[in-house]
Motif scaffolding. Structure first.
Motif, PDB file in Angstrom:
ATOM      1  N   ILE A  50       0.855  -1.186   0.000  1.00  0.00           N
ATOM      2  CA  ILE A  50       0.000   0.000   0.000  1.00  0.00           C
ATOM      3  C   ILE A  50       0.895   1.241   0.000  1.00  0.00           C
ATOM      4  N   TYR A  51       0.733   2.083  -1.028  1.00  0.00           N
ATOM      5  CA  TYR A  51       1.623   3.241  -1.214  1.00  0.00           C
ATOM      6  C   TYR A  51       1.660   4.176  -0.012  1.00  0.00           C
ATOM      7  N   ALA A  52       0.489   4.429   0.591  1.00  0.00           N
ATOM      8  CA  ALA A  52       0.438   5.371   1.709  1.00  0.00           C
ATOM      9  C   ALA A  52       1.295   4.855   2.874  1.00  0.00           C
ATOM     10  N   ALA A 110      -1.416  10.302   6.228  1.00  0.00           N
ATOM     11  CA  ALA A 110      -1.552   9.395   5.083  1.00  0.00           C
ATOM     12  C   ALA A 110      -1.974   8.012   5.578  1.00  0.00           C
ATOM     13  N   VAL A 114      -5.665   6.504   4.585  1.00  0.00           N
ATOM     14  CA  VAL A 114      -5.869   5.359   3.698  1.00  0.00           C
ATOM     15  C   VAL A 114      -6.579   4.201   4.401  1.00  0.00           C
TER      16      VAL A 114
END
Lengths: 166, 166
Positions: A50-52, A110, A114
């Motif tokens: 997961i990018y966040a 963030a 998310v």
């Protein structure tokens, strides 16, 4: 610039606290994995899918390295005890603490941002990661938020020590 | 405390810029809707269906109200022109700007954080909102980030004007 023993002690305690909180946040986030059973296969979901959470980990690592450097400097400064630091040191503290505080705040935001919506979206996709995965991410973001508070207080202390020039 | 005309002009410009950027971010985010066609039904997806965007809008609105108050105060102060503001005013500027900067930074981070991962998750769920919805959210978060930079610079200017007391 003379600074009271109490102020110096408060600064060392806040720096130590940031260090410990960032370490906890780091461990909680990096150990966050979940195994998914899809058909006859298992897929391991790791926090960095997961990018966040990747951004969150970068913020934690940078904050952690900064807190180690500052902790070493503060302990040296407290041991020397003569209370003189110079305006350059204070400026470094103020801008350093402020920038790191912004980084930690955005990392926590963030992470929180998310987690809630991703859970809903994954459930719509039929992907049930279980509550543990999301709870562990939220726990890591909460500890990161506490580390942010410590760093923000440190930047406020440093701001009040800056020489007045405007 | 005496402040140069240049500093006062820079402060008014940065406050005006924050105000404009927050207004743009607010409009871009609140007008972000998408219509989904599911079976024979249409579902309207609005920005506030996503929690992270709701937090973002709260941050923008609070920042906007603060920037209006500060803009009015700065203009009055610049018009009076005698350059005296008092330590209380400077403290209000510093803590106000810092707290609002943290709020705007976390709002932008929550917005960026959720957008990227939510798109992937929604696509897994077969919900195709189209790029426009995500692009518009990213645009709003980017403008919010610029407003954060303006406010952070303002807090740094205010910090250098604070009286030294530690």
């Amino acid at each position: 610039m003379a600074m009271s023993t109490g102020s110096r002690a408060a600064i060392v305690i806040l720096r130590a606290l940031s260090f410990i909180l960032l370490l906890i946040s780091l461990i909680v986030l990096t150990t966050n994995t979940e195994t998914l059973y899809v058909a006859f296969d298992t897929i391991k979901i790791h926090f960095n899918d997961i990018y966040a959470y990747r951004y969150m980990i970068s913020a934690i690592v940078i904050g952690f390295v900064y807190s180690v450097i500052q902790l070493v400097l503060s302990v040296c400064h407290a041991l020397k005890g003569h209370g003189h630091r110079g305006d350059g040191g204070l400026r470094f503290d103020f801008y350093g603490d402020s920038i790191i505080a912004y980084l930690l705040a955005t990392g926590a935001a963030a992470g929180f941002g998310v987690t809630k919506d991703l859970k809903t979206a994954y459930e719509l996709a039929g992907i049930d990661l279980g509550n543990k995965f999301y709870d562990q991410a939220t726990a890591s973001a909460s500890v990161l938020l506490l580390a942010f508070f410590c760093t923000a207080i440190l930047s406020f202390i440093a701001a009040n020590g800056l020489p007045k020039y405007v």
